[in-house]
Design an enzyme around this catalytic site. Structure first.
Site, short mmCIF file in Angstrom:
data_model
loop_
_atom_site.label_atom_id
_atom_site.label_comp_id
_atom_site.label_asym_id
_atom_site.label_seq_id
_atom_site.Cartn_x
_atom_site.Cartn_y
_atom_site.Cartn_z
N SER A 1 0.78 -1.30 -0.03
CA SER A 1 -0.02 0.07 0.04
C SER A 1 0.97 1.24 -0.07
CB SER A 1 -1.08 -0.02 1.19
OG SER A 1 -1.91 0.85 0.95
N ASP B 1 -5.47 -3.76 -2.67
CA ASP B 1 -4.49 -3.39 -1.81
C ASP B 1 -3.98 -4.61 -1.08
OD1 ASP B 1 -3.52 -2.56 1.07
OD2 ASP B 1 -4.34 -0.58 0.28
#
Length: 573
Positions: free
Chosen positions: A334, A448
């Site tokens: 991320s 993610d």
């Protein structure tokens, strides 16, 4: 075998752990029954399932033990000069349980089964020595470090690459901590024990290849634990020579670039699949990173996800650099992947601050709201920011080794990006489910990386033998509710309560936090694999507090400074 050679062999056996203590006449009988066997690097001594007909004593060179008949992958064990091989099969009277291959040119003394039986019958103590040897090997295989240690390196030039100059530079860098010897073509045609003795006397032996010297270069590769292919970026593409003597010997491709100017986008899929990793020498100092990777002394830094809290990574990185702990390999999930990519691309912490302030603070990258059929935002702004700052970088082009992690929703597993377009890998790694649209690629739905693995340490263990540091910024954040309700009230009441200061968590925060819940279970296991864990006190800082950028960077910096002082950890410590 007669004369001086017999006396030399008898002396070697008498000094060994396995045969030491035997009477001189017993050793003489063993030598009379034995035969000398020479193996070139890559030759197979025996395979899984072969009958156990003999055992050997390694005089020079090195053997590798493999679990499969094809000797695929890395060896699960090594047998060096002065050690025995094959005795387990003679003791158990079963077929071979492993495949043994010469990792480099090797000479051994081979004893037939009958000689082994006579030895055991007349000297039962030999069985005790054998048992201790086998136990020691089993213990070593269980406790061995991730990634085998490199002792011998072949440096082979491609095209007009300067192998002589690079070998001298690499030897000088490695020599600051360890003993190094460079073997050139002038030392060809020596007996096998000459090279074996060099390896025993020095931590590293570098076999320097020569342009056009195919025979010598083949010998260098046969002697090596690792092959470095040296190429000038401005000459690429060049044909990679086929591997010699087995598929287990890793190959690294090292590009030298004109000082300060790095050429990008030159690697083909074929070249990438033929080497284990690609490294770049762009300017003075980069050879230190290559040397640390060879020596198993690299520093790998893993950056976690955590929304706006991820800016603390920049401050912690600055503190690491001031302590002399320059990351050699970086990776993350991320927002952590974005910070790691900046370092891998050659950005300084100062440049990161400037770029991230522009990308995240001056304007909201999540501001392109849309009808939420797939996500709350279109994702166009985020993609534009990534393209703006990372442009046409390919991951394999980055100056420092890098990886990032995304989650495959269909398989419910993580995927690790080590090659391909950098901006696209980052876009997948930060695709918070529901907040940003997933990346749809090659039949996969990618979101993610923090959904599965918010602190991806395991991937680092394979890339950076040495010290692994984990920077965690998301842990400890909790969504708390001041409400007891199962459904939302009518909109007018919610507006009224909002003006009264009673505000519920918005959907963006809920989605961002929900996207990291699953990875919480893996965090404990990840932390246990770290040599240093840095987790700054970010309580009270929201995952979407982009405006507190400078404060978050400062918290990370001050915290890491203090922790490093307490740990007394630095490159020179």
């Amino acid at each position: 075998m007669r004369g001086s050679r017999d006396r030399e062999l008898a002396a070697r056996l008498a000094e060994s752990e396995f045969f030491g203590g035997l009477d001189a006449h017993v050793i003489e009988r063993l030598i009379a029954d034995a035969s000398l066997r020479e193996l070139r690097g890559g030759d197979v001594l025996f395979r899984v399932g072969d009958p156990a007909a003999s055992m050997g004593y390694v005089l020079s060179g090195c053997l590798g033990v493999f679990a499969s008949p094809e000797a695929c992958g890395k060896p699960i064990g090594r047998i060096a000069a002065g050690e025995t091989v094959g005795e387990m099969g003679l003791i158990s009277r079963r077929a071979r349980s492993a495949t043994v291959v010469a990792l480099r040119d090797t000479e051994l003394l081979e004893f037939p089964h009958a000689a082994f039986e006579r030895l055991v019958d007349t000297h039962p103590r030999a069985l005790l020595v054998m048992a201790r040897t086998l136990i020691r090997r089993l213990e070593a295989s269980v406790t061995r470090e991730h990634g085998s240690k490199v002792h011998t390196v072949a440096l082979l030039p491609l095209g007009g690459a300067d192998a002589t100059g690079f070998a001298a530079l690499l030897a000088q860098t490695l020599g600051r901590e360890d003993s190094v010897w460079v073997v050139g073509q002038s030392e060809a045609e020596r007996p096998a024990h000459f090279y074996s003795e060099l390896e025993q006397a020095h931590r590293f032996v570098l076999y320097r290849g020569e342009a056009g010297a195919s025979g010598w270069n083949a010998f260098c590769e046969r002697q090596a634990d690792l092959v470095l292919l040296l190429a000038r970026a401005e000459e690429w593409p060049l044909a990679l020579p086929p591997p010699i003597a087995g598929p287990w010997r890793p190959r690294w491709l090292i590009f030298t670039h004109p000082e300060g100017r790095q050429r990008r986008g030159i690697l083909t899929t074929e070249a990438l699949s033929a080497v284990e990793r690609v490294l770049h020498w762009v300017e003075a100092g980069d050879e230190g990173r290559i040397a640390r990777l060879l020596a198993g002394q690299a520093i790998g830094v893993v950056f976690s996800g955590g929304g706006a809290r991820g800016f603390a990574h920049v401050g912690m990185l600055q503190a690491l650099l001031e302590a002399g702990l320059e990351p050699d390999v970086v990776g993350g999930s991320s927002i952590g992947a974005v910070v790691a990519a900046g370092w891998a691309a050659g950005w300084s912490p100062e440049e990161m601050i400037e770029r991230f302030r522009s990308a995240f603070v001056s304007s909201n990258p999540l501001g392109d709201l849309t009808v939420p059929f797939v996500a709350l935002t279109r994702g166009k702004r985020v993609s534009a920011r990534l393209r703006e700052h990372f442009g046409d970088w390919q991951i394999e082009d980055l100056r420092r080794p890098f990886y990032c992690v995304a989650t495959r929703l269909g398989a419910g597993s993580a995927t690790v990006y080590r090659t391909g377009p950098l901006w696209l890998a980052l876009r997948a790694s930060i695709a918070i489910p529901g907040l940003l649209p997933p990346v749809f690629a090659e039949g996969e739905v990618l979101v993610d990386g923090g959904v599965i693995d918010n602190l991806p340490v395991e991937a680092m263990r394979a890339l950076a033998p040495g010290t692994i540091i984990g920077l965690e910024v998301a842990g400890g954040f909790r969504l708390r509710s001041a409400w007891d309700e199962t459904e939302l009230p009518a909109l007018p009441r919610m507006v009224y309560e909002w003006f009264r200061g009673k505000r519920r968590h918005d959907i963006a925060r809920i989605l961002l936090r929900a996207g990291m819940v699953n990875s919480a279970a893996s965090l404990e296991a990840a932390r246990a694999k770290l040599d240093l864990h840095l987790k700054p006190p970010l309580d009270g800082i929201d995952l979407l507090d982009w405006r507190r950028f400078d404060e978050i960077v400062e918290v990370g910096y001050r915290y890491a400074q203090q922790r490093l002082r307490e740990a007394q950890l630095s490159r020179t410590a």
